[in-house]
Design a protein around this motif. Structure first.
Motif, PDB file in Angstrom:
ATOM      1  N   LYS A   1       0.834  -1.203   0.000  1.00 20.63           N
ATOM      2  CA  LYS A   1       0.000   0.000   0.000  1.00 20.63           C
ATOM      3  C   LYS A   1       0.868   1.252   0.000  1.00 20.63           C
ATOM      4  CE  LYS A   1      -4.166  -1.760   2.239  1.00 20.63           C
ATOM      5  NZ  LYS A   1      -5.035  -1.665   3.416  1.00 20.63           N
ATOM      6  N   GLU A   2       1.921   1.237   0.799  1.00 17.84           N
ATOM      7  CA  GLU A   2       2.831   2.372   0.849  1.00 17.84           C
ATOM      8  C   GLU A   2       3.521   2.579  -0.504  1.00 17.84           C
ATOM      9  OE1 GLU A   2       6.780   3.880   3.315  1.00 17.84           O
ATOM     10  OE2 GLU A   2       5.844   1.973   3.836  1.00 17.84           O
TER      11      GLU A   2
ATOM     12  N   TYR B   1       3.916   5.602  -5.802  1.00 17.22           N
ATOM     13  CA  TYR B   1       3.792   5.656  -7.260  1.00 17.22           C
ATOM     14  C   TYR B   1       2.705   6.652  -7.675  1.00 17.22           C
ATOM     15  CZ  TYR B   1       6.914   1.780  -8.455  1.00 17.22           C
ATOM     16  OH  TYR B   1       8.009   0.979  -8.648  1.00 17.22           O
ATOM     17  N   VAL B   2       1.595   6.656  -6.938  1.00 20.66           N
ATOM     18  CA  VAL B   2       0.522   7.609  -7.239  1.00 20.66           C
ATOM     19  C   VAL B   2       1.001   9.030  -6.964  1.00 20.66           C
ATOM     20  CG1 VAL B   2      -1.782   8.386  -6.546  1.00 20.66           C
ATOM     21  CG2 VAL B   2      -1.348   5.944  -6.888  1.00 20.66           C
ATOM     22  N   GLU B   3       1.695   9.215  -5.840  1.00 24.31           N
ATOM     23  CA  GLU B   3       2.205  10.535  -5.462  1.00 24.31           C
ATOM     24  C   GLU B   3       3.179  11.082  -6.509  1.00 24.31           C
ATOM     25  OE1 GLU B   3       5.136  12.322  -2.011  1.00 24.31           O
ATOM     26  OE2 GLU B   3       3.864  10.594  -1.510  1.00 24.31           O
ATOM     27  N   TYR B   4       4.039  10.215  -7.050  1.00 23.88           N
ATOM     28  CA  TYR B   4       5.041  10.657  -8.013  1.00 23.88           C
ATOM     29  C   TYR B   4       4.502  10.716  -9.438  1.00 23.88           C
ATOM     30  CZ  TYR B   4       8.313   9.639  -4.199  1.00 23.88           C
ATOM     31  OH  TYR B   4       8.968   9.601  -3.003  1.00 23.88           O
ATOM     32  N   GLY B   5       3.256  10.305  -9.635  1.00 27.67           N
ATOM     33  CA  GLY B   5       2.633  10.407 -10.947  1.00 27.67           C
ATOM     34  C   GLY B   5       2.866   9.235 -11.877  1.00 27.67           C
ATOM     35  N   ALA B   6       3.453   8.166 -11.384  1.00 23.31           N
ATOM     36  CA  ALA B   6       3.688   6.993 -12.231  1.00 23.31           C
ATOM     37  C   ALA B   6       2.396   6.214 -12.447  1.00 23.31           C
ATOM     38  CB  ALA B   6       4.739   6.085 -11.606  1.00 23.31           C
ATOM     39  N   LEU B   7       1.463   6.334 -11.500  1.00 24.81           N
ATOM     40  CA  LEU B   7       0.150   5.691 -11.599  1.00 24.81           C
ATOM     41  C   LEU B   7      -0.922   6.733 -11.346  1.00 24.81           C
ATOM     42  CD1 LEU B   7       0.649   2.425  -9.484  1.00 24.81           C
ATOM     43  CD2 LEU B   7       0.411   2.553 -11.954  1.00 24.81           C
ATOM     44  N   SER B   8      -2.057   6.535 -11.990  1.00 23.25           N
ATOM     45  CA  SER B   8      -3.185   7.419 -11.687  1.00 23.25           C
ATOM     46  C   SER B   8      -3.837   6.948 -10.384  1.00 23.25           C
ATOM     47  CB  SER B   8      -4.206   7.387 -12.830  1.00 23.25           C
ATOM     48  OG  SER B   8      -4.855   6.132 -12.870  1.00 23.25           O
ATOM     49  N   LYS B   9      -4.656   7.788  -9.801  1.00 21.94           N
ATOM     50  CA  LYS B   9      -5.346   7.448  -8.551  1.00 21.94           C
ATOM     51  C   LYS B   9      -6.234   6.215  -8.755  1.00 21.94           C
ATOM     52  CE  LYS B   9      -7.051   8.455  -4.396  1.00 21.94           C
ATOM     53  NZ  LYS B   9      -6.545   7.575  -3.370  1.00 21.94           N
ATOM     54  N   GLU B  10      -6.907   6.147  -9.910  1.00 15.73           N
ATOM     55  CA  GLU B  10      -7.787   5.011 -10.197  1.00 15.73           C
ATOM     56  C   GLU B  10      -6.996   3.705 -10.315  1.00 15.73           C
ATOM     57  OE1 GLU B  10      -7.847   7.871 -12.219  1.00 15.73           O
ATOM     58  OE2 GLU B  10      -9.473   8.724 -11.013  1.00 15.73           O
ATOM     59  N   GLU B  11      -5.846   3.770 -11.007  1.00 14.40           N
ATOM     60  CA  GLU B  11      -5.007   2.580 -11.142  1.00 14.40           C
ATOM     61  C   GLU B  11      -4.490   2.130  -9.780  1.00 14.40           C
ATOM     62  OE1 GLU B  11      -2.975   3.028 -15.535  1.00 14.40           O
ATOM     63  OE2 GLU B  11      -2.161   4.239 -13.888  1.00 14.40           O
ATOM     64  N   GLY B  12      -4.074   3.089  -8.963  1.00 13.22           N
ATOM     65  CA  GLY B  12      -3.589   2.761  -7.621  1.00 13.22           C
ATOM     66  C   GLY B  12      -4.670   2.133  -6.778  1.00 13.22           C
ATOM     67  N   ASP B  13      -5.886   2.697  -6.847  1.00 15.97           N
ATOM     68  CA  ASP B  13      -6.996   2.134  -6.077  1.00 15.97           C
ATOM     69  C   ASP B  13      -7.333   0.719  -6.545  1.00 15.97           C
ATOM     70  OD1 ASP B  13      -7.162   4.434  -4.584  1.00 15.97           O
ATOM     71  OD2 ASP B  13      -8.826   5.290  -5.761  1.00 15.97           O
ATOM     72  N   LYS B  14      -7.264   0.508  -7.852  1.00 19.21           N
ATOM     73  CA  LYS B  14      -7.547  -0.818  -8.397  1.00 19.21           C
ATOM     74  C   LYS B  14      -6.513  -1.835  -7.912  1.00 19.21           C
ATOM     75  CE  LYS B  14      -8.434  -3.155 -12.770  1.00 19.21           C
ATOM     76  NZ  LYS B  14      -8.490  -3.029 -14.227  1.00 19.21           N
TER      77      LYS B  14
END
Length: 106
Positions: free
Chosen positions: A56-57, A62-75
């Protein structure tokens, strides 16, 4: 004479390729399941929870640095949580390996 020898060697090699080798046979024998004690289950649960927290961390970074979108991270987080629940339901047994079929890509 050379043609005959080449034909014989080709026929023999084709025959040998089609033999059923024990390593190539489908081995679906179910390995014995280990019955964990409650202490072992507790220890495995603790380790799995720590792994889940680390994942999770990592996804959060990755979401914070922009490598993943919020939706991808949540998925991804949802998938990790489902996996943890599945492991918990199956008493933290390692899921059986599903070998790939030879004809999978045909």
């Amino acid at each position: 004479m050379k043609k005959f020898l080449v034909i014989c060697l080709t026929a023999c090699s084709l025959f040998l390729v089609n033999l059923d080798h024990p390593a190539a046979q489908d081995t679906h024998a179910n390995p014995e399941r280990v019955q964990f004690t409650e202490a072992q289950k507790t220890e495995l649960a603790k380790i799995q929870k720590r792994i889940l927290a680390d994942k999770k961390e990592l996804i959060g970074k990755y979401v914070e640095y922009g490598a993943l979108s919020k939706e991808e991270g949540d998925k991804m987080l949802s998938h990790f949580e489902k996996h943890y629940k599945m492991m918990e339901e199956h008493n933290f047994q390692i899921p059986p390996h599903r070998p790939h079929s030879r004809n999978m890509h045909k």
